[in-house]
Design a protein around this motif. Structure first.
Motif, mmCIF file in Angstrom:
data_model
loop_
_atom_site.group_PDB
_atom_site.id
_atom_site.type_symbol
_atom_site.label_atom_id
_atom_site.label_comp_id
_atom_site.label_asym_id
_atom_site.label_seq_id
_atom_site.Cartn_x
_atom_site.Cartn_y
_atom_site.Cartn_z
ATOM 1 N N ALA A 128 0.673 -1.438 -0.496
ATOM 2 C CA ALA A 128 0.047 0.127 -0.181
ATOM 3 C C ALA A 128 0.891 1.366 0.429
ATOM 4 O O ALA A 128 0.497 2.533 -0.922
ATOM 5 C CB ALA A 128 -1.155 -0.058 1.114
ATOM 6 N N ASP A 129 1.435 1.384 0.378
ATOM 7 C CA ASP A 129 2.950 2.705 0.503
ATOM 8 C C ASP A 129 3.429 2.855 -0.623
ATOM 9 O O ASP A 129 3.802 4.249 -0.846
ATOM 10 C CB ASP A 129 3.497 2.093 1.723
ATOM 11 N N ALA A 130 4.157 1.842 -1.042
ATOM 12 C CA ALA A 130 5.264 2.196 -2.609
ATOM 13 C C ALA A 130 3.594 2.235 -3.217
ATOM 14 O O ALA A 130 4.555 3.506 -3.786
ATOM 15 C CB ALA A 130 5.274 0.459 -2.420
ATOM 16 N N ALA A 131 2.674 1.683 -3.469
ATOM 17 C CA ALA A 131 1.666 2.763 -4.273
ATOM 18 C C ALA A 131 1.489 3.448 -4.022
ATOM 19 O O ALA A 131 1.604 5.075 -5.334
ATOM 20 C CB ALA A 131 0.386 1.615 -4.758
ATOM 21 N N LEU A 132 1.543 4.102 -2.719
ATOM 22 C CA LEU A 132 0.972 5.811 -2.328
ATOM 23 C C LEU A 132 1.905 6.720 -2.980
ATOM 24 O O LEU A 132 1.858 7.334 -3.727
ATOM 25 C CB LEU A 132 0.353 5.225 -0.909
ATOM 26 N N SER A 133 3.428 6.347 -2.493
ATOM 27 C CA SER A 133 4.552 6.612 -3.203
ATOM 28 C C SER A 133 4.325 7.224 -4.425
ATOM 29 O O SER A 133 4.761 8.509 -4.291
ATOM 30 C CB SER A 133 5.827 5.630 -2.396
ATOM 31 N N ALA A 134 4.537 5.829 -4.733
ATOM 32 C CA ALA A 134 4.422 6.347 -6.867
ATOM 33 C C ALA A 134 3.306 7.367 -7.003
ATOM 34 O O ALA A 134 4.394 8.053 -8.262
ATOM 35 C CB ALA A 134 4.356 4.920 -7.171
ATOM 36 N N GLY A 135 2.079 7.374 -6.540
ATOM 37 C CA GLY A 135 1.036 8.913 -6.311
ATOM 38 C C GLY A 135 1.281 9.349 -5.992
ATOM 39 O O GLY A 135 1.374 10.396 -6.599
ATOM 40 N N TRP A 136 2.127 9.958 -5.299
ATOM 41 C CA TRP A 136 3.017 11.252 -4.964
ATOM 42 C C TRP A 136 3.772 11.741 -5.377
ATOM 43 O O TRP A 136 3.884 12.833 -6.102
ATOM 44 C CB TRP A 136 3.447 10.750 -3.038
ATOM 45 N N ASN A 140 3.697 14.960 -7.123
ATOM 46 C CA ASN A 140 4.897 15.891 -6.699
ATOM 47 C C ASN A 140 5.262 16.528 -8.209
ATOM 48 O O ASN A 140 5.718 18.109 -8.255
ATOM 49 C CB ASN A 140 5.054 15.371 -4.875
ATOM 50 N N ASN A 141 6.022 15.692 -9.104
ATOM 51 C CA ASN A 141 6.820 16.143 -9.937
ATOM 52 C C ASN A 141 5.465 16.839 -11.071
ATOM 53 O O ASN A 141 5.961 16.745 -12.464
ATOM 54 C CB ASN A 141 7.408 14.605 -10.185
#
Length: 190
Positions: A128-136, A140-141
């Motif tokens: 879940a955190d891996a996917a959310l970090s990708a979305g972030w 963000n970029n």
């Protein structure tokens, strides 16, 4: 945009079984970060597919290579990544579906996801955190704005030499997944 396992499998180059395991986390990331237009979703999925080795690796493989050695001070690369202490390169190596790298990026991502990534960088290895970090990272970029120019997206993430056949993050692999993602989403490919 409502994703399904077949769309994720095509876009990420994963098996349908693996894609089904990632469906909820990737859908949550897309929903949270507004990755909802079909072309945007196609570019996101293809990028996630390459950066995570088709949803199989959530932590950068470590040699360390000559490039990875530059993640530690006193190199310019370490400074750009916010790595201030010896060992920061290894500790804050790429993690997540789009390989968040460097102490500064871990700090920013941790703030956005309300996670203590400075003390627990391994949290980005959780689905879940891996996917959310990708979305972030995508949000963000401002990569949604580039979704129609997939070469620009690829360069913004981690392309390197777009013509190298030996690079694991080469453009040909990215483009093949992008084309498959567009097809699975019903987007006309040319």
């Amino acid at each position: 945009m409502q994703l399904n396992a077949s769309i994720i499998a095509a876009g990420c180059g994963a098996t349908v079984l693996r894609a089904a395991q990632w469906l909820q986390p990737i859908q949550a990331a897309c929903d949270k970060y507004g990755i909802t237009a079909p072309l945007d979703a196609a570019a996101f999925l293809a990028t996630v597919g390459v950066e995570s080795a088709r949803l199989t690796l959530l932590r950068e493989l470590w040699g360390p290579t000559d490039e990875q050695k530059r993640y530690d001070p006193p190199s310019d690369k370490a400074g750009a990544l916010g790595n201030t202490d010896p060992g920061d390169g290894f500790k804050y190596r790429g993690r997540g579906c789009i390989q968040i790298t460097g102490k500064a990026n871990y700090a920013l991502c941790g703030l956005a996801l309300d996670l203590d990534l400075i003390n627990h960088p391994e949290l980005l290895e959780q689905t879940a955190d891996a996917a959310l970090s990708a979305g972030w990272f995508w949000h963000n970029n401002k990569l949604s704005a580039l979704a129609g120019d997939f070469l620009a997206v690829s360069r913004a993430v981690n392309l390197g030499n777009p013509h190298s056949k030996s690079m694991p993050n080469s453009y040909s692999e990215r483009l093949a997944l992008y084309t498959a993602a567009k097809k699975s989403l019903g987007i006309q490919t040319t």
